[in-house]
Design a protein around this motif. Structure first.
Motif, PDB file in Angstrom:
ATOM      1  N   ARG A 184     -28.345 -29.477  66.137  1.00 11.24           N
ATOM      2  CA  ARG A 184     -29.035 -29.667  64.867  1.00 11.24           C
ATOM      3  C   ARG A 184     -29.305 -28.333  64.167  1.00 11.24           C
ATOM      4  O   ARG A 184     -29.825 -27.401  64.771  1.00 11.24           O
ATOM      5  CB  ARG A 184     -30.352 -30.385  65.131  1.00 11.24           C
ATOM      6  CG  ARG A 184     -31.316 -30.428  63.970  1.00 11.24           C
ATOM      7  CD  ARG A 184     -32.462 -31.343  64.284  1.00 11.24           C
ATOM      8  NE  ARG A 184     -31.984 -32.708  64.318  1.00 11.24           N
ATOM      9  CZ  ARG A 184     -31.771 -33.452  63.229  1.00 11.24           C
ATOM     10  NH1 ARG A 184     -32.002 -32.959  62.025  1.00 11.24           N
ATOM     11  NH2 ARG A 184     -31.323 -34.673  63.334  1.00 11.24           N
ATOM     12  N   GLU A 220     -37.003 -25.826  64.080  1.00 13.51           N
ATOM     13  CA  GLU A 220     -36.718 -27.261  64.028  1.00 13.51           C
ATOM     14  C   GLU A 220     -35.507 -27.639  64.883  1.00 13.51           C
ATOM     15  O   GLU A 220     -35.299 -28.795  65.218  1.00 13.51           O
ATOM     16  CB  GLU A 220     -36.501 -27.728  62.582  1.00 13.51           C
ATOM     17  CG  GLU A 220     -37.707 -27.569  61.663  1.00 13.51           C
ATOM     18  CD  GLU A 220     -38.949 -28.342  62.099  1.00 13.51           C
ATOM     19  OE1 GLU A 220     -38.819 -29.307  62.885  1.00 13.51           O
ATOM     20  OE2 GLU A 220     -40.055 -27.974  61.655  1.00 13.51           O
ATOM     21  N   PRO A 240     -54.541 -29.882  71.885  1.00 15.32           N
ATOM     22  CA  PRO A 240     -54.053 -31.228  72.251  1.00 15.32           C
ATOM     23  C   PRO A 240     -52.588 -31.394  71.844  1.00 15.32           C
ATOM     24  O   PRO A 240     -52.148 -30.783  70.866  1.00 15.32           O
ATOM     25  CB  PRO A 240     -54.940 -32.166  71.432  1.00 15.32           C
ATOM     26  CG  PRO A 240     -56.129 -31.375  71.042  1.00 15.32           C
ATOM     27  CD  PRO A 240     -55.707 -29.946  70.995  1.00 15.32           C
ATOM     28  N   ASN A 241     -51.848 -32.233  72.570  1.00 17.53           N
ATOM     29  CA  ASN A 241     -50.405 -32.278  72.324  1.00 17.53           C
ATOM     30  C   ASN A 241     -50.023 -32.847  70.956  1.00 17.53           C
ATOM     31  O   ASN A 241     -48.951 -32.552  70.458  1.00 17.53           O
ATOM     32  CB  ASN A 241     -49.665 -32.966  73.473  1.00 17.53           C
ATOM     33  CG  ASN A 241     -50.020 -34.423  73.624  1.00 17.53           C
ATOM     34  OD1 ASN A 241     -50.837 -34.955  72.881  1.00 17.53           O
ATOM     35  ND2 ASN A 241     -49.409 -35.084  74.583  1.00 17.53           N
ATOM     36  N   THR A 242     -50.884 -33.633  70.332  1.00 17.74           N
ATOM     37  CA  THR A 242     -50.541 -34.116  68.981  1.00 17.74           C
ATOM     38  C   THR A 242     -50.569 -32.974  67.958  1.00 17.74           C
ATOM     39  O   THR A 242     -50.004 -33.090  66.884  1.00 17.74           O
ATOM     40  CB  THR A 242     -51.498 -35.225  68.494  1.00 17.74           C
ATOM     41  OG1 THR A 242     -52.838 -34.754  68.631  1.00 17.74           O
ATOM     42  CG2 THR A 242     -51.328 -36.504  69.284  1.00 17.74           C
ATOM     43  N   ARG A 243     -51.254 -31.866  68.304  1.00 19.47           N
ATOM     44  CA  ARG A 243     -51.354 -30.722  67.391  1.00 19.47           C
ATOM     45  C   ARG A 243     -50.350 -29.620  67.734  1.00 19.47           C
ATOM     46  O   ARG A 243     -50.159 -28.667  66.996  1.00 19.47           O
ATOM     47  CB  ARG A 243     -52.779 -30.118  67.480  1.00 19.47           C
ATOM     48  CG  ARG A 243     -53.854 -30.942  66.806  1.00 19.47           C
ATOM     49  CD  ARG A 243     -53.951 -30.627  65.321  1.00 19.47           C
ATOM     50  NE  ARG A 243     -54.131 -29.190  65.074  1.00 19.47           N
ATOM     51  CZ  ARG A 243     -53.445 -28.508  64.166  1.00 19.47           C
ATOM     52  NH1 ARG A 243     -52.548 -29.112  63.428  1.00 19.47           N
ATOM     53  NH2 ARG A 243     -53.659 -27.207  64.007  1.00 19.47           N
ATOM     54  N   HIS A 252     -47.030 -29.147  68.133  1.00 14.40           N
ATOM     55  CA  HIS A 252     -45.860 -28.837  67.328  1.00 14.40           C
ATOM     56  C   HIS A 252     -46.266 -28.040  66.081  1.00 14.40           C
ATOM     57  O   HIS A 252     -45.639 -27.040  65.736  1.00 14.40           O
ATOM     58  CB  HIS A 252     -45.181 -30.153  66.939  1.00 14.40           C
ATOM     59  CG  HIS A 252     -43.901 -30.003  66.182  1.00 14.40           C
ATOM     60  ND1 HIS A 252     -42.684 -29.893  66.783  1.00 14.40           N
ATOM     61  CD2 HIS A 252     -43.657 -29.954  64.849  1.00 14.40           C
ATOM     62  CE1 HIS A 252     -41.745 -29.778  65.877  1.00 14.40           C
ATOM     63  NE2 HIS A 252     -42.294 -29.813  64.684  1.00 14.40           N
ATOM     64  N   ALA A 253     -47.320 -28.485  65.426  1.00 18.40           N
ATOM     65  CA  ALA A 253     -47.769 -27.811  64.197  1.00 18.40           C
ATOM     66  C   ALA A 253     -48.222 -26.382  64.497  1.00 18.40           C
ATOM     67  O   ALA A 253     -47.917 -25.454  63.733  1.00 18.40           O
ATOM     68  CB  ALA A 253     -48.906 -28.622  63.555  1.00 18.40           C
TER      69      ALA A 253
END
Lengths: 311, 249
Positions: B52, B147, B169-172, B174-175
Motif C-alpha cells: 500500500r 499509513e 489506550p489502544n483506541t488512541r 494510532h492517532a
C-alpha cells in the motif's frame, strides 16, 4: 422457544459458553453448525451447556467450513457421549443436494441422538413425510425461512415446528443505515403455528471464513420497541473513517462513541444488558478488545434482549 | 523422460512470455530473477508485493540499501492510472521505476516526471534501462509512509529515531503514533523504513523453497504465502509426473 443459529467459530462458541446458563434458564436452544476442524472448542461448549442444564442442536452434516465434506468427526463426538445425552441432539441439514435416501440414511445413523431436521433447500418434503409416516410427529422440524416457505412447511403441520429467519441484512460495513427493522418473529411465531423461532443473531446467514481488513468498524445492537408492537430493530453504529484498512482500534473507538452518545440520550430503547455494561467500560478505558470480542458482545446483547422479552 | 507438473508450468510460462501476450506476472518474474535474485540476493535484499502506498498499491518494491518501487505496465495494461500511481509512490519510496513493454515506453516517458526511472522488458526478455531513477528519499512524506506500515513497524521507526511512545489506550494509539511520525525527518524515516521492512518482511526463509521450484513458479512463491508445513508438499506436487496428476481429484 428461541433457537439462535450459530456457525461455530471461536467467538460464537465462546458466546454460547458464556450464555449457557442464561439460555438454559430461558429455555433457549442454540443450533450449532461446527465449521472448524478442531472440535475441542465445541466439546467445551457442549460441556458448559450440559452443566447448565441446557440443550443444544449440533449439526452433523455442516454446509459450511471444514466439515462440509464429511461430518463423521462430529457424529463421533456425539457418540463418545455426554452425561446429558438426551439434551444434545443431532441436527440434520436438509440441503438442495440431498435426496430422501440421503436424509433417511443420516437420520437412522443418528437415531440415538433424537435427530432434528433443519430444512435448508431440500426439495422433496412430500416423499420424506410419506417415508417417515408416523415417526414424523415426534421429530422437530426447523425451517430456514429463505429455503422453506409456507407451502413447504405445510407438509410438517403435525410436528413440532420452528422457524428461523435471518433478520440481519448484511452489507459492507460502510453502507449500513443507522437503524433498520430486524424481525418480528419473537412476537408472531405462535400465530404462524410454530412452537419456536430463531435467527442468525447479529451475524447473519451469509458465511465467510474470515473478514478482510475492515475499512469501517460497525457495532450491531438490537432492541425491542414497545411503541411499535414490540417489533425488533437493529442499530448499526459505524466508524467515520472508512477509506483505509488501517487502525481498527481507532475506528472501534469512533463507533463506540456513537453508541455511548445514543445511550446517553436515554431514548435509545437499548436494554441495559451485561454486554452494554461492557461497552460502557470499554469506552471509559478507551480499549479495543478485538473484532471477535466485539462480535461476541453484540451476540450476547441480542440474546439477553430476547431473554428479557420472553422471560 | 516423463513430463512433470513443473514442466507444464514452465511450458505455460514460455507461452505467456511471448512479447505482445505478456501479462504482469511475466514482468514480476523478470524483476524477481534479474534484479532481486540477480543483482541482489534473497539474503541481502527483500521484496514487497502489492504494498500500500497512499491510495494505490505498488506492484513490487525491492529493498536493499534503499527502497525501489517497480510499477509494471505490460502490453495488457493501460497507462491511464500511471501518473497518479507514480505521485503516490514518490511519497513513500526513494526510487520509482516504471517497467514497460516496448510499445509503452514512449507513452511512459511522456507521462512521468524526469526523476522517475523507465525500464523496458525487451522482446528477448531482457531488462534495459531507458532512464535511471533518481534516489530521492528527501521527497517522501512521513504521513504516507506511516499509513503504509503496520503499527509495530511504525513504532520501531519512531523509537529508532529517539522518540518515546507514550502509553495510551489502544483506541488512541494510532492517532498518537501518527502525530509523532509526521514530525520526523523524511530522509531518516526512509532509511529506518528500509531497515525495519527488511527485517519484518524478510524473504530469506523462502530461499530454500524457491530454489526447489521450477523457474516459472518462483515469483509466485515469493508473493503468495504458503504455510511452512506445506512447503515440502508443494515441492513434491510440482515434481509429480503429469499422468499421476491427471488422476488427482
Amino acid at each position: 422457544m428461541y433457537y439462535p443459529y450459530f456457525r461455530g467459530k471461536q467467538f460464537e462458541l465462546i458466546t454460547i459458553r458464556e450464555m449457557a446458563t442464561l439460555m438454559a434458564d430461558n429455555n433457549f436452544t442454540p443450533i450449532i453448525e461446527p465449521v472448524r476442524e478442531a472440535l475441542g472448542g465445541l466439546e467445551k461448549t457442549l460441556k458448559a451447556i450440559c452443566s447448565a442444564g441446557g440443550r443444544a442442536i449440533v449439526i452433523v452434516n455442516p454446509h459450511h467450513g471444514d466439515h462440509q465434506e464429511d461430518g463423521a468427526n462430529i457424529s463421533q463426538l456425539l457418540k463418545d457421549g455426554y452425561s446429558c445425552h438426551e439434551s444434545i441432539v443431532a441436527g440434520i441439514l436438509l440441503r438442495s443436494d440431498m435426496n430422501v435416501e440421503d436424509v433417511l440414511t443420516c437420520y437412522s445413523s443418528h437415531a440415538d441422538h433424537h435427530p432434528v431436521f433443519i430444512h435448508a433447500g431440500f426439495s422433496a418434503p412430500k416423499l420424506l413425510v410419506a417415508d417417515l409416516a408416523s415417526e414424523m410427529k415426534n421429530i422437530k422440524n426447523v425451517f430456514i425461512e429463505d429455503h422453506a416457505k409456507l407451502l413447504y412447511r405445510k407438509h410438517f403441520v403435525s410436528s413440532d415446528r420452528v422457524l428461523v429467519q435471518d433478520g440481519f441484512n448484511r452489507q459492507r460495513n460502510a453502507d449500513y443505515p443507522e437503524i433498520e427493522e430486524f424481525s418480528d418473529l419473537h412476537v408472531t411465531y405462535s400465530d404462524l403455528g410454530m412452537s419456536g423461532f430463531g435467527d442468525f443473531l447479529t451475524v447473519g446467514d451469509s458465511y465467510s471464513e474470515s473478514g478482510g481488513p475492515a475499512y469501517a468498524v460497525a457495532l450491531h445492537l438490537t432492541f425491542i420497541d414497545p411503541d411499535q408492537d414490540d417489533m425488533m430493530y437493529i442499530y448499526h453504529f459505524v466508524s467515520d473513517t472508512k477509506d483505509t484498512p488501517t487502525d481498527p482500534a481507532g475506528k472501534f473507538g469512533q463507533a463506540l462513541d456513537k453508541l455511548i452518545k445514543k445511550l446517553n440520550t436515554k431514548r435509545s430503547k437499548l436494554l441495559e444488558t451485561s454486554a452494554i455494561k461492557e461497552f460502557r467500560e470499554l469506552h471509559a478505558k478507551g480499549h479495543f478488545p478485538g473484532l471477535g470480542y466485539v462480535k461476541k458482545l453484540s451476540m450476547k446483547h441480542h440474546i439477553e434482549t430476547l431473554a428479557a422479552y420472553l422471560g | 523422460m516423463q513430463a512433470s507438473i513443473g514442466d507444464v508450468f514452465d511450458a505455460a510460462f514460455d507461452t505467456l512470455k511471448v512479447a505482445g501476450k505478456r501479462d504482469e506476472y511475466v514482468y514480476r518474474t523478470a524483476i524477481s530473477h534479474k534484479i532481486l535474485m540477480g543483482t541482489h540476493s534473497l539474503r541481502t535484499a527483500s521484496m514487497l508485493n502489492e504494498f500500500r502506498a497512499g491510495s494505490c498499491k505498488a506492484d513490487l518494491v525491492v529493498l536493499n540499501g534503499t527502497a525501489t518501487v517497480y510499477e509494471i505496465k505490460s502490453e495488457r495494461d493501460s497507462l491511464v492510472r500511471l501518473a497518479n500511481q507514480v505521485e503516490n509512490y514518490k511519497r513513500v519510496f526513494a526510487k520509482v521505476n516504471v517497467i514497460a513493454s516496448e510499445s509503452h515506453v514512449n507513452g511512459v516517458l511522456s507521462t512521468v516526471p524526469s526523476d522517475v526511472g523507465v525500464m523496458c522488458l525487451s522482446k528477448r526478455y531482457q531488462i534495459s534501462t531507458v532512464r535511471e531513477a533518481l534516489d530521492s528519499p528527501e521527497r517522501v512524506c512521513p504521513a504516507s509512509v506511516f499509513e503504509s506500515l503496520r503499527a509495530a513497524e511504525a513504532t520501531s521507526i519512531i523509537k529508532a529515531l529517539g522518540r518515546t511512545v507514550p502509553d495510551v489506550p489502544n483506541t488512541r494509539r494510532h492517532a498518537v503514533l501518527r502525530e509523532l511520525f509526521i514530525d520526523l525527518d523524511p530522509v531518516s524515516v526512509h532509511a529506518e523504513m528500509v531497515r525495519v521492512l527488511k527485517r519484518t518482511r524478510n524473504l530469506a526463509p523462502l530461499s530454500e523453497l524457491v530454489e526447489q521450484l521450477p523457474q516459472s513458479l518462483q515469483a509466485a512463491a515469493l508473493s503468495i504465502p504458503v504455510r511452512r508445513t506445506d512447503h515440502d508438499r508443494l515441492v513434491e506436487a510440482v515434481r509429480s509426473p503429469l499422468d499421476a496428476a491427471m488422476a488427482w481429484s
